[in-house]
Design a protein around this motif. Sequence first.
Motif, PDB file in Angstrom:
ATOM      1  N   PHE A  73      -9.536 -64.708  20.192  1.00 28.67           N
ATOM      2  CA  PHE A  73      -8.026 -64.767  19.693  1.00 28.67           C
ATOM      3  C   PHE A  73      -7.786 -66.246  19.335  1.00 28.67           C
ATOM      4  O   PHE A  73      -7.228 -66.667  18.181  1.00 28.67           O
ATOM      5  CB  PHE A  73      -7.073 -64.125  20.563  1.00 28.67           C
ATOM      6  N   ALA A  74      -8.033 -67.139  20.298  1.00 30.36           N
ATOM      7  CA  ALA A  74      -7.719 -68.688  20.063  1.00 30.36           C
ATOM      8  C   ALA A  74      -8.371 -69.326  18.555  1.00 30.36           C
ATOM      9  O   ALA A  74      -7.911 -70.082  18.045  1.00 30.36           O
ATOM     10  CB  ALA A  74      -8.177 -69.414  21.282  1.00 30.36           C
ATOM     11  N   THR A  75      -9.954 -68.740  18.816  1.00 28.52           N
ATOM     12  CA  THR A  75     -10.468 -69.490  17.607  1.00 28.52           C
ATOM     13  C   THR A  75     -10.061 -68.797  16.297  1.00 28.52           C
ATOM     14  O   THR A  75      -9.764 -69.612  15.437  1.00 28.52           O
ATOM     15  CB  THR A  75     -11.989 -68.868  17.608  1.00 28.52           C
ATOM     16  N   ARG A  76      -9.819 -67.643  16.124  1.00 30.89           N
ATOM     17  CA  ARG A  76      -9.232 -67.032  14.636  1.00 30.89           C
ATOM     18  C   ARG A  76      -7.700 -67.663  14.728  1.00 30.89           C
ATOM     19  O   ARG A  76      -7.321 -67.814  13.563  1.00 30.89           O
ATOM     20  CB  ARG A  76      -9.430 -65.756  14.804  1.00 30.89           C
ATOM     21  N   PHE A  77      -6.970 -67.714  15.568  1.00 34.66           N
ATOM     22  CA  PHE A  77      -5.522 -68.164  15.346  1.00 34.66           C
ATOM     23  C   PHE A  77      -5.757 -69.726  14.895  1.00 34.66           C
ATOM     24  O   PHE A  77      -4.878 -70.159  13.968  1.00 34.66           O
ATOM     25  CB  PHE A  77      -4.737 -68.027  16.635  1.00 34.66           C
ATOM     26  N   HIS A  78      -6.444 -70.542  15.491  1.00 30.32           N
ATOM     27  CA  HIS A  78      -6.373 -72.043  14.962  1.00 30.32           C
ATOM     28  C   HIS A  78      -7.034 -72.229  13.782  1.00 30.32           C
ATOM     29  O   HIS A  78      -6.701 -73.256  13.105  1.00 30.32           O
ATOM     30  CB  HIS A  78      -7.258 -72.716  15.875  1.00 30.32           C
ATOM     31  N   GLU A  79      -7.889 -71.169  13.217  1.00 29.97           N
ATOM     32  CA  GLU A  79      -8.457 -71.310  12.114  1.00 29.97           C
ATOM     33  C   GLU A  79      -7.336 -70.440  10.905  1.00 29.97           C
ATOM     34  O   GLU A  79      -7.464 -70.667   9.606  1.00 29.97           O
ATOM     35  CB  GLU A  79      -9.673 -70.444  11.657  1.00 29.97           C
TER      36      GLU A  79
END
Length: 581
Positions: free
Chosen positions: A289-295
Amino acid sequence: VAREMVRCCGVKGLEYKRLLPWSQPLDSEAIGEADPRRITISDSTGSGEPKGPKVFKLEGQEIVLFGGNYVMKARPYFPPLDVVVADAQRLAQELKLSAYRPPPAKDGSPRRAVCCVRLGAMMEGAMPDEAMKLDEQWAANLEAAIKAFADAGVYVFLDVHQDAYCTTNGGDGLPWWMAAEMQRTAGCCTPSGECHCCCCCCGSPNPSYLTSPEHPLKLMLPWCIAKCIGMRQIETDPEDQDPWRNFSVGGQAGHPGLMNIGNINMRLNNHDVAWAEGTVGATRQCHNFATRFHESPFSERDREPLFEPYLQHIRYLCRAWERHWNVVAVELLNEPFLAGLPNVLQMMVSRRRLFDFHLATLEGLERSEPPVRAPIALQDGHGSIEGASLSTKLLAVVPVSAAAQQKLTEWGRNDRLILSFHYYPGPVTTMDFGPFIAKARRQADELMGGAPLFLSEFWAETSQEEADMMAEAANLGCTAITYWQYVNEEFTGNPGWYKYPPEVELLGDPISFDGVVNWEAWMAYQKTVRDGTAWGGMICGAAGAQEDVIGSKCDAKQVLARIPRVPPLRAPRYASCCCCL
């Protein structure tokens, strides 16, 4: 109305039942930037030249903001108004009675302490459902809370709080429908072909962004490795044959926005001790979740459904700064994760990715019409500081992009930026208190144009220890300090913003802070979750509150001797964070 909202907010696809009167940008006169009660950011020398670190000023005098966090991690997100009014008056009175006075400014002029709170303004409360409509009750409660603090002379930082990002991860903060959208469009790679999840290291073609029967909560590493580095195993009720169905997306067994408080298996992993040991933050769901949200700002697929609603929420809070003289700043994201494991390459670029996300947010605010003028507070990974531990040194090997550094420096020099950070000793913070704050000062000078320091969270076992740490933080150069956290325990009956009805209280706590389940009480409590009457939640570190902190007497000369080197319960709080590095 729709055209006006698009003009004001610059976001397409967001629907509102009606244009709330406080959602419109105001002109300079209405904003009241010259209101003598408004706190400003300025050079400490008062010369207008960047000769020293930035400070907060009120009526031309340097001040230090003292207060507590005021964050409710589940519905209804704010206490009743009469409780907020009483708390505001109490905090203001406590500070008046405090014996502590900040040291003088660099030019020798006196400084005074001013009362503040860090008020939770969760996006999951503002946009609770996939329709992405602004919840009018939440908005009205936020406005009333800000005004109640203003009436008592208490200043407010608006905190876009999150812990492990989402209810469907066992956390809180960002709406459940974001995770549902990620799962609906899940795939191994972004449209450009870059892997954005941890699945390439584990062979899964369908990465998990939420928890459900098809996507059970799992650690980001195999248990044989996780055990060796001290991670806590995921726990479930051995009698539950379908542990992840209740309150899951698509499970038809409760609202997904309540999974963090209503699913007992999730509660076995997000109670205070499990949170301190990093359980939900160490899961594949959270890292994906964090990786995709920050991208998301840079993805054609994700920008409109994920980043634009978030940016709209930030804009809305920035307009609250325009409406209220006592709002100091808007804080973009609490404890943003540096994520990507078990994909080590993704993990190594995660800090650069986070600051590019901050860059995209600041640029989005600049494109608002009229441009947003509210000061912005932002955090480094996990709320720590670059170089505060071996893991943060490793994750800083890949530098922040030149574009992000240029934008942060520009905002800092223009008195628009604040460095927010937390002191929780553990894997991402292995330094003692004084050196840690000194390192924060260097980061603010080198990366953020000399931005003022805001120690926005820390914890100790007693009110006296927290008061001592606040005083020492001010002595060391922090211009705003808020402890974790203030709670009206007389109202809640608990050391946190959660409250049980009489029929549950008679049976005892449904689940203890260390995960012991009282099954009779739990069954009674779960009914209140299902019928929408549950109030708050003891999740993700919500317990352990302190009262009478800023009113405690402290001798500034003795502060260092009384500060604990490692706050006991919260010490391992970041066990979830990149410890395998």
